[in-house]
Scaffold this active site. Sequence first.
Site, short mmCIF file in Angstrom:
data_model
loop_
_atom_site.label_atom_id
_atom_site.label_comp_id
_atom_site.label_asym_id
_atom_site.label_seq_id
_atom_site.Cartn_x
_atom_site.Cartn_y
_atom_site.Cartn_z
N GLU A 251 40.20 35.57 27.14
CA GLU A 251 40.54 34.22 26.66
C GLU A 251 39.64 33.13 27.24
O GLU A 251 39.33 32.14 26.59
CB GLU A 251 42.00 33.89 26.96
N GLU B 41 48.27 42.08 26.89
CA GLU B 41 49.51 41.40 27.30
C GLU B 41 50.74 42.07 26.68
O GLU B 41 51.78 42.21 27.32
CB GLU B 41 49.44 39.91 26.90
#
Length: 700
Positions: A125, A105
């Site tokens: 995640e 990210e």
Amino acid sequence: MTAHYQVHGDIAVITLDNPPVNGLGLSTRLAIADSMTKALADSAVQAIVLTGAGKAFSGGADIKEFGKDVAFREPNLLSIIALLENSTKPVVAALHTVAMGGGLELSLGCNYRIAAPGTSIALPEVKIGLIPGAGGTQRLPRALGVEPALNMIVSGGTVKAEMLAMLPGQKLFDKMAASADSLAEEALAFARSVAAVRPLPRVRDLPCKHPQGDAYFQFARNMVKGMAKHFPAPAKCVDAVEIATKKKFEEGMAAERELFLNLMWTSECRALRHLFLAERAASKIPDVPSDTPQREIKSVAVIGAGTMGGGIAMNFLNAGVPVKLLEAKQEALDRGVATIRKNYESQIKKGKLKADKYEQRMALLSTTLRYDELKEADLVIEAVFEDMGVKETVFKELDCVMKPGAILASNTSTLDLNRIAAFTNRPQDVVGLHFFSPANVMKLLEIVRGEKTGKDVMATVMSVAKKIRKTAVVSGVCDGFIGNRMIEQYARQAGFLLDEGCTPQQVDKAVEKFGFAMGPFRMSDLAGNDISWAIRKRRYQEKPNLKYSKTADLLCEKGRFGQKTGAGWYDYVAGKRDAIPNAEVETLIAEHRKALGITPRKISDEEIVQRLVFSLVNEAAHILEEGIANKASDIDIVYIFGYGFPVHRGGPLRYADELGLFNVVQTMQRFAQNPLDDAAFWQPAPLLQRLVADGKTFGQ
Ligand code: NAI
């Protein structure tokens, strides 16, 4: 410092340096912010390269900040990404080895990305019950394309950078470096080549559309529903990516944040995060520091080529370690090797193994009937009959022949490891390696630490476990170790439930609905009812006053040993695993109940599950108090990886903590009043009582 700042001519280089994987903890975030300030203030700097030192670009969140407020303290990851994205000078991320989660990210906030071949790319995640929370669900679909991005986000799987770079139209990587070695140089050159580009490209400004959006997301939602029935996060991944295709970037970011925060507080997410940390904690032994010297394990010997020996051998062959297999007779040896071949061949048929790999593995296997041919092995694992006399012969023999420093391990599931160690003159070298059946499949390995087992031996076998991809938990010496000692109480309760009015199907169904892979009766049929029968017979001698249901004995007297005999609590058709209810078994249960003078009652699913699960919890509390297990989370790992306990509940002790130990104890006390149950058994373990009195949890 957890990030360094250097200037190479007109290019500033920010290097994350927070071993082992450059986790994005507060100090690293502050260091990035500080470096950016310097780079933007220095008029000589024309462009910025962001990279990672050591073995990663970045593995994402810092595990040390897991579940703590500091993870969100400013500058949080979102702020750092915004800082990069709003830079007035181009920022080039140079990725190598690992760019995962928050690390990926972070790179998506940069203007350009260059990657070394072999870089592992993932947004994992979902594996801890979350969605990516720092823009991953909004930026990755823009950079990579909606479908490949959703596949990665919903599976959490890892893909190599060079594979992603081949996707048509992808904008994730602006360039692939020729090699990891040339990455730094190539990144500098690339940064120079884009130094004057304006306006700066940003991932957030890329279009994000799917030509058949509605149909595609409906399809994705259906797929996810089927696969992730106990977990909310995968469906939220679909929602978040769909929003990326339909709303403005800022709205998408707000939606991602909301979905992320809501997931954080679900019990499923808490359970998965608990297990993530528990698995890491299990590999640490309190009094065996990580720098304890280890012995080198280059070759292994396995004694006994039966059910367990063959599977144990396969683990090492799979890891590229040569194995010598010893049996008492040639026929047994031939049978054992044939089973190993058959297992590999069925993997080939299913497309799980390549033929050349199979040959390589078999080439590592050799056999013998003579102990002196084992003497050079670094580790020998005994898996002969479960009989102290046989173990004595084997260990005395091993003591004579094995080279000094070899580790002598037993796969015993019930026998006293300290006695086994005492058959040798080197008890410090003896350890228990308790594999679970089928040993080549089951992830759990209980490492049984004897009174005299050396610390270096413990450190070594923990590493060996990692090498053969097992999840290892340390257990002290007691009958049944952690897992089987608990399951014995669970099985006792299952027996009482039959006596009081349940059928095996009803119990299994309730437990399976709770989320167990298999109910107690199907599980016993799989393991072999004769095994627990033998243990009970021993218990009748050792503890004549202990209460047991006799139904299971009556079943065994009829030869119904389970799947291996085609009949147990259920019937089985050869080659299939479906459990078919059997009227004769139901009659047997009913008649026995009648003989005991019991009027059957309807027992709720809730009572079934509570009696079974709390029986595990109470025994676990004794195990913890006796120091057989080092920590509560180790017990959860044993039950998740070895006994099919529902993952979304995080293990028996985590589940008890969620319910509240006060409630658990109150319920146990109610069960103790049931005259058909065992009041002594439901006496809450002292540890449990203390935790309730102090208002604490097992986790604390
Ligand atoms: P098994 O009966 O399938 O295999 C035992 C093998 O040992 C046989 O092939 C036998 O020929 C060989 N053997 C016996 N005495 C020997 C000797 N003196 N020298 C060399 N070979 C000898 O038994 P299984 O199920 O593989 O169990 C082996 C050990 O693993 C036992 O200690 C058992 O408690 C333990 N264990 C078994 C589990 C299971 O689910 N079957 C699970 C975990 C542990």
